[in-house]
Design a protein around this motif. Sequence first.
Motif, PDB file in Angstrom:
ATOM      1  N   ALA A 296      22.927  16.739 -17.510  1.00 14.06           N
ATOM      2  CA  ALA A 296      23.076  15.957 -18.730  1.00 14.06           C
ATOM      3  C   ALA A 296      21.895  15.015 -18.921  1.00 14.06           C
ATOM      4  CB  ALA A 296      24.381  15.168 -18.697  1.00 14.06           C
ATOM      5  N   LEU A 297      21.616  14.642 -20.175  1.00 15.04           N
ATOM      6  CA  LEU A 297      20.442  13.843 -20.496  1.00 15.04           C
ATOM      7  C   LEU A 297      20.455  12.504 -19.763  1.00 15.04           C
ATOM      8  CD1 LEU A 297      17.856  13.450 -22.072  1.00 15.04           C
ATOM      9  CD2 LEU A 297      19.219  12.790 -24.077  1.00 15.04           C
ATOM     10  N   ARG A 298      21.608  11.843 -19.693  1.00  8.66           N
ATOM     11  CA  ARG A 298      21.659  10.556 -18.996  1.00  8.66           C
ATOM     12  C   ARG A 298      21.365  10.730 -17.508  1.00  8.66           C
ATOM     13  NH1 ARG A 298      24.965   6.720 -16.481  1.00  8.66           N
ATOM     14  NH2 ARG A 298      24.534   4.585 -17.196  1.00  8.66           N
ATOM     15  N   ASP A 299      21.817  11.830 -16.930  1.00  4.52           N
ATOM     16  CA  ASP A 299      21.525  12.090 -15.526  1.00  4.52           C
ATOM     17  C   ASP A 299      20.044  12.390 -15.321  1.00  4.52           C
ATOM     18  OD1 ASP A 299      24.161  11.714 -14.737  1.00  4.52           O
ATOM     19  OD2 ASP A 299      24.685  13.818 -15.026  1.00  4.52           O
ATOM     20  N   CYS A 300      19.403  13.018 -16.312  1.00  2.54           N
ATOM     21  CA  CYS A 300      17.950  13.216 -16.231  1.00  2.54           C
ATOM     22  C   CYS A 300      17.234  11.875 -16.116  1.00  2.54           C
ATOM     23  CB  CYS A 300      17.447  13.963 -17.459  1.00  2.54           C
ATOM     24  SG  CYS A 300      17.928  15.696 -17.559  1.00  2.54           S
ATOM     25  N   LEU A 301      17.710  10.867 -16.846  1.00  4.67           N
ATOM     26  CA  LEU A 301      17.115   9.535 -16.758  1.00  4.67           C
ATOM     27  C   LEU A 301      17.317   8.935 -15.372  1.00  4.67           C
ATOM     28  CD1 LEU A 301      18.153   8.027 -20.223  1.00  4.67           C
ATOM     29  CD2 LEU A 301      15.940   9.028 -19.582  1.00  4.67           C
ATOM     30  N   ALA A 302      18.483   9.157 -14.773  1.00  4.59           N
ATOM     31  CA  ALA A 302      18.725   8.673 -13.412  1.00  4.59           C
ATOM     32  C   ALA A 302      17.785   9.350 -12.427  1.00  4.59           C
ATOM     33  CB  ALA A 302      20.182   8.919 -13.020  1.00  4.59           C
ATOM     34  N   TYR A 303      17.618  10.675 -12.548  1.00  2.00           N
ATOM     35  CA  TYR A 303      16.673  11.395 -11.694  1.00  2.00           C
ATOM     36  C   TYR A 303      15.275  10.787 -11.840  1.00  2.00           C
ATOM     37  CZ  TYR A 303      19.833  15.412 -10.791  1.00  2.00           C
ATOM     38  OH  TYR A 303      20.852  16.222 -10.378  1.00  2.00           O
ATOM     39  N   ALA A 304      14.902  10.489 -13.080  1.00  6.10           N
ATOM     40  CA  ALA A 304      13.566   9.961 -13.357  1.00  6.10           C
ATOM     41  C   ALA A 304      13.361   8.605 -12.687  1.00  6.10           C
ATOM     42  CB  ALA A 304      13.367   9.850 -14.863  1.00  6.10           C
ATOM     43  N   HIS A 305      14.325   7.713 -12.851  1.00  6.69           N
ATOM     44  CA  HIS A 305      14.213   6.396 -12.228  1.00  6.69           C
ATOM     45  C   HIS A 305      14.168   6.496 -10.708  1.00  6.69           C
ATOM     46  CE1 HIS A 305      14.456   3.914 -15.744  1.00  6.69           C
ATOM     47  NE2 HIS A 305      15.654   4.320 -16.086  1.00  6.69           N
ATOM     48  N   ALA A 306      14.972   7.387 -10.136  1.00  2.00           N
ATOM     49  CA  ALA A 306      15.000   7.529  -8.687  1.00  2.00           C
ATOM     50  C   ALA A 306      13.652   8.011  -8.161  1.00  2.00           C
ATOM     51  CB  ALA A 306      16.111   8.496  -8.286  1.00  2.00           C
ATOM     52  N   ALA A 307      13.053   8.973  -8.843  1.00  2.00           N
ATOM     53  CA  ALA A 307      11.741   9.473  -8.427  1.00  2.00           C
ATOM     54  C   ALA A 307      10.676   8.387  -8.555  1.00  2.00           C
ATOM     55  CB  ALA A 307      11.362  10.700  -9.247  1.00  2.00           C
ATOM     56  N   ALA A 308      10.707   7.651  -9.664  1.00  6.84           N
ATOM     57  CA  ALA A 308       9.721   6.589  -9.870  1.00  6.84           C
ATOM     58  C   ALA A 308       9.853   5.510  -8.808  1.00  6.84           C
ATOM     59  CB  ALA A 308       9.892   5.994 -11.268  1.00  6.84           C
ATOM     60  N   ALA A 309      11.087   5.120  -8.468  1.00  6.98           N
ATOM     61  CA  ALA A 309      11.294   4.099  -7.441  1.00  6.98           C
ATOM     62  C   ALA A 309      10.748   4.555  -6.098  1.00  6.98           C
ATOM     63  CB  ALA A 309      12.777   3.764  -7.335  1.00  6.98           C
ATOM     64  N   ALA A 310      11.002   5.807  -5.752  1.00  5.33           N
ATOM     65  CA  ALA A 310      10.501   6.327  -4.480  1.00  5.33           C
ATOM     66  C   ALA A 310       8.985   6.263  -4.422  1.00  5.33           C
ATOM     67  CB  ALA A 310      10.980   7.761  -4.273  1.00  5.33           C
ATOM     68  N   SER A 311       8.333   6.530  -5.551  1.00  8.34           N
ATOM     69  CA  SER A 311       6.866   6.559  -5.573  1.00  8.34           C
ATOM     70  C   SER A 311       6.263   5.183  -5.318  1.00  8.34           C
ATOM     71  CB  SER A 311       6.367   7.106  -6.914  1.00  8.34           C
ATOM     72  OG  SER A 311       6.436   6.124  -7.934  1.00  8.34           O
ATOM     73  N   LEU A 312       7.011   4.120  -5.569  1.00  4.90           N
ATOM     74  CA  LEU A 312       6.489   2.767  -5.405  1.00  4.90           C
ATOM     75  C   LEU A 312       6.208   2.411  -3.953  1.00  4.90           C
ATOM     76  CD1 LEU A 312       8.878   0.841  -7.850  1.00  4.90           C
ATOM     77  CD2 LEU A 312       6.546   1.614  -8.309  1.00  4.90           C
ATOM     78  N   ARG A 313       6.682   3.231  -3.025  1.00  2.10           N
ATOM     79  CA  ARG A 313       6.527   2.924  -1.599  1.00  2.10           C
ATOM     80  C   ARG A 313       5.158   3.297  -1.061  1.00  2.10           C
ATOM     81  NH1 ARG A 313      11.460   6.242   0.697  1.00  2.10           N
ATOM     82  NH2 ARG A 313      10.467   7.734  -0.726  1.00  2.10           N
ATOM     83  N   SER A 314       4.270   3.818  -1.906  1.00 10.91           N
ATOM     84  CA  SER A 314       2.937   4.223  -1.465  1.00 10.91           C
ATOM     85  C   SER A 314       1.905   3.747  -2.468  1.00 10.91           C
ATOM     86  CB  SER A 314       2.868   5.745  -1.328  1.00 10.91           C
ATOM     87  OG  SER A 314       1.553   6.176  -1.039  1.00 10.91           O
ATOM     88  N   VAL A 315       0.711   3.430  -1.986  1.00  7.97           N
ATOM     89  CA  VAL A 315      -0.347   2.980  -2.882  1.00  7.97           C
ATOM     90  C   VAL A 315      -0.933   4.137  -3.674  1.00  7.97           C
ATOM     91  CG1 VAL A 315      -2.250   3.229  -1.222  1.00  7.97           C
ATOM     92  CG2 VAL A 315      -2.371   1.467  -3.014  1.00  7.97           C
ATOM     93  N   ASP A 316      -0.779   5.378  -3.181  1.00  7.07           N
ATOM     94  CA  ASP A 316      -1.292   6.516  -3.938  1.00  7.07           C
ATOM     95  C   ASP A 316      -0.220   7.040  -4.882  1.00  7.07           C
ATOM     96  OD1 ASP A 316       0.295   8.622  -2.633  1.00  7.07           O
ATOM     97  OD2 ASP A 316      -0.970   8.268  -0.889  1.00  7.07           O
ATOM     98  N   THR A 317      -0.536   8.125  -5.588  1.00  9.20           N
ATOM     99  CA  THR A 317       0.318   8.542  -6.694  1.00  9.20           C
ATOM    100  C   THR A 317       1.554   9.328  -6.281  1.00  9.20           C
ATOM    101  OG1 THR A 317      -1.120  10.459  -7.015  1.00  9.20           O
ATOM    102  CG2 THR A 317      -1.544   8.538  -8.378  1.00  9.20           C
ATOM    103  N   TYR A 318       1.511  10.051  -5.171  1.00  8.44           N
ATOM    104  CA  TYR A 318       2.643  10.914  -4.830  1.00  8.44           C
ATOM    105  C   TYR A 318       3.029  10.899  -3.358  1.00  8.44           C
ATOM    106  CZ  TYR A 318      -1.455  13.844  -3.851  1.00  8.44           C
ATOM    107  OH  TYR A 318      -2.667  14.298  -3.411  1.00  8.44           O
ATOM    108  N   GLY A 319       2.363  10.087  -2.541  1.00 11.50           N
ATOM    109  CA  GLY A 319       2.568  10.136  -1.100  1.00 11.50           C
ATOM    110  C   GLY A 319       3.981   9.831  -0.643  1.00 11.50           C
ATOM    111  N   ALA A 320       4.729   9.045  -1.426  1.00  6.32           N
ATOM    112  CA  ALA A 320       6.083   8.658  -1.017  1.00  6.32           C
ATOM    113  C   ALA A 320       7.167   9.420  -1.765  1.00  6.32           C
ATOM    114  CB  ALA A 320       6.285   7.156  -1.233  1.00  6.32           C
TER     115      ALA A 320
END
Length: 345
Positions: A296-320
């Motif tokens: 569902a579209l709202r769940d797509c937004l949750a997936y998106a936020h979760a991926a973005a949050a995970a990425s914040l753990r690294s200084v590079d673009t995809y390492g985390a």
Amino acid sequence: MSSSRSGFITGGTWCVDHNMVLPRWPEEETATRILSANAQGGGAGCNFAVDIRRLAPEIPVATVGLCGEDPDGRLLRGVATDHGIDISRFHVDPALRTHRTMAFTSAENGRRTHIFEADASDHLTPDHFDFDGVTARMLHLGLPGTHARLDGPWQGDPSGWVSVLKKARAAGLRTNMEVMSIPRDDLRRLILPCLPHLDYLVVNDYEIGAFADLQTVQGGATSVPGVIAALRRVMELGSMEIAVAHFPGGAVALDRSGGVQSHPSTRFPQTEVKGTNGAGDAFAAGFFCGHHRGVALRDCLAYAHAAAAASLRSVDTYGAVESLEACLALAARTGWRDALELGAA
């Protein structure tokens, strides 16, 4: 998305990010020590492709790009092959220097500053894009403002970007465009002609405001009603099925029927943020992984936020960036912010 096709093809910016962490962004006429440094792939074509493969390894990914026959170009092709990305349409020109970006991150506040030398990217044209035999569902294309030939008119089209999008649609691909936060007038000039040739648009609050010529961010705070109004205006200008705008507190999605879905972002601790490089790419990749899986579209937004949050753990673009399941588990541990107040759009 059509079940007769599978996966994604990315196109556009492949660059090497020379990531450097500084104590803080320096004032002019001063010297600052580099605390740490590494080199990784970067750019819309690279980041989205790698993120998809990390988030959902079952989804096939191919790419179109242009690099030089130099150490940076070999690094990029190695990143792609290491992640199982099809590079049969990745072009190499020994006469060119691979696009490189000096990506500085302040340890004080996590803010980023990018200084780039495009060269190979400036020579990428619609002629490099051959979609014959491509069975992907969607083209993810970017970044306008960093490709001199694509940014200019091309064979009767307003820009090479428009030409590529038209070629992709003629080949049966859906289309999405990644942008970056360049000046508003430049964004409007480059993106408005592309809107009639897009099926999806996933951008941030500043960018959607620029396209709509509306104020969506004031004093550093996002106006959620303003974002919704901008999404509605941009939807009228384009052919998108879905348009999404994200911002620190959450994201809003608008579908062609006018329906609005929203989802808050995670409560990821600021003390654990190593850098924001690639967070927008991770958001888009998480969103489209969900869309590809048919959630569902709202769940797509949750997936998106979760991926973005995970990425914040690294200084590079995809390492985390990890699997979607691991990203969602991280979001569950940190928790979600309060539901967005949509107000009157």
